[in-house]
Design an enzyme around this catalytic site. Sequence first.
Site, PDB file in Angstrom:
ATOM      1  NE  ARG A 168      -0.463 -13.400 -59.448  1.00  0.00           N
ATOM      2  CZ  ARG A 168       0.029 -14.281 -58.639  1.00  0.00           C
ATOM      3  NH1 ARG A 168       0.757 -13.909 -57.639  1.00  0.00           N
ATOM      4  NH2 ARG A 168      -0.171 -15.555 -58.807  1.00  0.00           N
TER       5      ARG A 168
ATOM      6  CD  GLU B 192      -0.771 -22.251 -60.000  1.00  0.00           C
ATOM      7  OE1 GLU B 192      -1.472 -21.422 -59.413  1.00  0.00           O
ATOM      8  OE2 GLU B 192      -0.640 -22.309 -61.239  1.00  0.00           O
ATOM      9  CG  ASP B 193       1.184 -17.205 -56.193  1.00  0.00           C
ATOM     10  OD1 ASP B 193       2.157 -16.686 -56.749  1.00  0.00           O
ATOM     11  OD2 ASP B 193       0.009 -16.921 -56.448  1.00  0.00           O
ATOM     12  CB  ALA B 194       4.256 -22.995 -53.163  1.00  0.00           C
TER      13      ALA B 194
END
Lengths: 1145, 318
Positions: free
Chosen positions: A940, A756-758
Amino acid sequence: MTVQEGNNDTNELGIDKSFLAAPIKSAVDKFQLLPEFLKVRGLVKQHLDSFNYFVSTEIKKIVFANEWIRSKVDERVYLRYSDVRIGEPSMIIDGVTEKLTPHKCRLSDTTYAAPIFVNIEYRGQSQSTETLKKKDVIIGRMPIMLRSKTCVLYKKDEEELASLGECPLDPGGYFIIKGTEKVILIQEQLSKNRIIIDIDKKGCVQASVTSSTAMTKSKTVIKMEKEKIYLYLNQFKSKVPIMVVMKAMGMESDQEVVQMIGRDPRYSALLLPSIEECAKANVYTQQQALDYLEKQVKQLPYPSAPVEKRALSILADIFIANIPVRQQNFRSKCIYVAVMLRRMMEALLNKDAMDDKDYVGNKRLELSGQMLSLLFEDLFKTMNDEVRKTIDAILDKPSRSSRFDISQYIVKDSITVGLERSLSTGNWDVKRFRMHRKGMTQVVARLSYIGTLGHMTKISPQFEKSRKVSGPRALQPSQWGMLCPCDTPEGEACGLVKNLALMTHVTTDEEEGPIVSLCYCLGVEDLELLSGEELHMPNSFLIILNGLILGKHRKPQRFANAMRKLRRAGKIGEFVSIYVNETQRCVYIASDGGRVCRPLVIADKGVSRIKEHHMKELKDGVRNFDSFLREGLIEYLDVNEENNALIALYESEATPETTHIEIEPLTILGVCAGLIPFPHHNQSPRNTYQCAMGKQAMGNIAYNELCRMDTLIYLLVYPQRPLLTTKTIELVGYDKLGAGQNATVAVMSYSGYDIEDAIVMNKSSLDRGFGRCIVMKKMSAISQKYENGTSDRIIRPQRQGYDAERMQILDDDGLAAPGEIIRPHDIYINKESPKVIRGPVTSPAGLSDSDYKPSKQTYKGPEGETAVVDRVALCSDKNNNLCIKYMIRHTRRPEVGDKFSSRHGQKGVCGTIVQQEDFPFSERGICPDLIMNPHGFPSRMTVGKMIELLGSKAGVSSGRFHYGSAFGEPSGHADTVEAISETLVNHGFSYNGKDFLYSGITGMPLQAYIYMGPIYYQKLKHMVLDKMHARGSGPRVMITRQPTEGRSRNGGLRVGEMERDCLIAYGASMLIYERLMISSDPFEVQVCRKCGLLGYYNYKLKKGICSTCKNGDNISTMKLPYACKLLIQELQSMNIVPRLKLTAA
Amino acid sequence: MDGVSYQRFPRVKIRELKDDFAKFELRDTDASIANALRRVMIAEVPTVAIDLVEIEVNSSVLNDEFIAHRLGLIPLTSGRAMSMRFSRDCDACDGDGQCDYCSVEFHLRAKCINDQTLDVTSKDLISADPSVVPVDFSDSSGFDNSENRGIIIVKLRRGQELHLRAIARKGIGKDHAKWSPAATVTFMYEPDIYINEEMMERLSLEQKRSIVDSSPTRVFDVDEKTGQFVVVDAEAYTYDDEVLKKCESMNLPGLIEIRPKEDSFIFTVETTGAVKASQLVLNAIDILKQKLDAVRLSDDTVEADDQFGELGAHMRGG
């Protein structure tokens, strides 16, 4: 010339002559114009221009429009303003004029303002005949916009700015009010004095004009309702048939009206019902019409003007107020109404003729100068009225003791205070125009340099933000080059709040007179001389200047060309726009303020006027942007005139029809979007996200960042300039005040703490200073003086005893010393205040120690964190109290949970921090600073980020900054992927940017090649340290006895409705009981079983008593939430009796 | 227990050795050993670095923490570090870091008195112990170093002053990167390049050239005179597979095969200057041994065998 000569020879060879005769297309690099433009204009020139115009021109107009103050009692007593000017920024302290500098004002919480000087002539004594004169009388103080003409920073070079404590990169364009920097936001509005055709809520076609003159503001609406046309005006009680209005204005003949609108039978057909209605109402003459209207006039509560002539004066002064009526000549107004009707009917017949309210050409931007002039005019008039009232009051008195001097009665506080108040609160209240606007000013965002710039170019919308409409929010094609397509906030204001593009200019008002006479010279036939029939002749166009119909012209194109030529020659202002509207058969000339425009290169038959030698001269410094403008190589086009132009993006794409060529495609973006490398490769919303995030990034704020005393500053310890830059970055100075660091990023999965984008960070990188930041907070305290002459005092700290430990950081003067480490609960000012602050002092000799009570200031910071006192500043505030300001500094290294983002709208928190030896490494010894999960890419679609990585990698290996300007590949302002790959291969990397890595944990090669290289990362201001919060037991709210709310109050974590619902659904009743009652606000109550009311516990008798039944026989003890008990009692106080019915459990 | 012996006898061949740079081959061992060596060099070889700063006067533009952080990152010559004590287990000073066994004191005093900006560098740090001083880079490289004044700490303008006392302590890279003696420690598998000469013979010069050019690094070349396809520098190969892909696309699979040798590593070690590169490797081996000793010490207990199983036997030299 050489081509021409060669042409003759080659003719025989059978080569196409026209091909050779065609002009040579050589792409001249016009980029140099852009920095030149910004050098001349700066980034916030629109604000400065507007303010300068106000200060030099507008203020004079306002003062001369209201120059007379005449007594009503004695006509001979008067005061006249003969001149007005703004002085140097200064302040009078104890009778001494002291010059102000902006930085001094910031630090000492004062307003950066300059006195407004007026020259006056007056006759003081009614008996005397001589007129007295006074020069340089101060009527108030005008807040000064930084870097404007009147500012001390005007035209100062870098060194001078530094000596004034000012950052040379700071754009100015804001005010300093009581020490805080305030910008007046650019206000977007529908253009004034123009006919706008649209559809109202009911679906009726209407033509509306918002008139705005120096005297009045009004809105006129002409609407087609049930086939009949009516006028809506506030001054009339209800709608009025338009034909009655026409008759009232002297157009008694229906035929003339029809002729004026145009003889097309379709128009007459549309008008017929209205004419019939008028006839039905028995209105045939002007007098009948006026009588009819008289009945419709709204009655004022206090009729002041003579009642009879109201209708005519409304028609003259308020109805379409922008069309002047001279000597009761209504002809021009009639023609205007006719044009309105004609356009309306056109729209009825053809829906395409409808105006688009969202079209940028129909909008005006109101800037600080205009806003201030509105305010100043109102305040100036109020002040003059005040003066008149006071002198009238004095002259009324039969006997006066002293010599009467009118100049004494000019009050200078009202203007100063009024301006200051409006600027600091942002509330614009002008009673005359019934204007009440809120939030006009904002505190300049000083979170990052780019945030400041972005704030200056922000345009706030006219509508309220809650409206759920898509039209005004959508991207308008006419925004091209004027407003940034990317920079808009997310959420409710999305699409409404906009930002200016890089090259946009906003015009200021320009004198109409010369343009009018010029138009008549160029063959415009005067309106007065035309009959209604001639108005819409098939071969003539109407000429409309700023919404005013001047007349018609038979050769509109020639007229427009002539006007444009004059503009290019500099005979009329460069911002005057000439727009030929073929469909409306009009030529619109605009010279009013607030239009957005931008410079373009002029092309003749597709050949740019700018040649190689021009650019060379520019490079050599012989030329500047203005000379390009003067010589007619470049001109400004506004949105409307752009419709008459064919603009080529590049010179090579120009065709013979091309009239203009863009200077640089990258200028369609604004300042914030200009930071993004390769934005044209990204999915559009990502650029929008970055625009919002760039403003939260930490970095350098300004060169004077360490001398500023802002409430909160975030600084990066080692900010860097991006390896992959854009031209915009260099132009705005982001390379000098960066807000991020170039991190070597490996795009791979690692450890599972990167979902999750960490992002996973390298501990050694953090040790070495990556992402390290300084947070500075301001604390201030005032040593108050009280009305009875006593004041607070700051005393020497006790070195022994109680509190001595908390006072360790204090110096002998009772203030904490800079450089001291400050912990929570430490005292930083050892202050005492007198016990008696009102009334007479008990001891005349001064207060003794016992008359003071301690009021020490303690530091409240996060527990366990140690901050450092950075600076202590002492100054005196407005009331001459001693004001002590502290800057508290805290250095932080990134920790798990801190937020980072690249420049492509890809934000993520730090998921875990890993030792360097566990990190993957390449055989060259390169080890990434952070690891990003590849899942961030597919959804994205931020291809720009991938190219950034590639380009930065090529940049570090070749030692040259690479470029990624928007749309820059054709013009060479962005490196192509091919070129980058080539560089990479030349330096021994794989062309695709992937590296062969070994696992740091096992030493084995990783299964895949890893995409690795530097990416510019921003640290965002959101840090866990400021957010993390947990509590066991703690403070409670007094009234409900429930735990407090919010982190700042050490509040509890709420089990909300949805959480409760889950627990109910699960059946965890005891858990709900525990959460909602036991751990919240349990309370034991005595309930009477008989009456069901609450009693009390009598401690003497050791039993509960019911106060209603007056006994304790039927009392039960039970537990309730305190809030429930409170509710019961509050209801009782309102005469509602809630009774508890108890049953045995 | 009495199983096969897994013991191997690794060989080291030094290729290049400078003060702060070493390149050597490590053969006859596996990745685990090579990686252990690398990891120890980065994170566990002790050095001395400034750990405590007492600032007396600081009127420079940088704040105290900033300067302290910069001081900490200055490499100090740490030849003595192996024999020093960690201040936390120093019994001479109860771990407060004030004794010669565990700490070295530094002083810095600088003031700018003229209009020229004064660079305060690592050379302005005065050490109490001549064996622990800021690393001097000037002599090792052959450049003319009249301008090389060490590592800049801060720049001072007229009237600004910096006066501080700093204490350097022993530490390891695991605690903070400032104690890491390694600038770069990395290794690669030695590539084993096999060229199918028979197929190669059949290729034209043009084709050979294109294969050579397909590699981003110069691994292969074609001999100018003989037209022979030769391996110039096998270690320049970065395992990028470009050459193999090229061969594939030329429809010549198997023309070249490259495999990493599983038991042969080429180490590159660069130090910060705190210890010599050679010493770094030796220290790392020492520490690795010590760490193993910690395991081996409990070798004859039964629990150890339970705990480590086969590994226990292995360590006992079985």
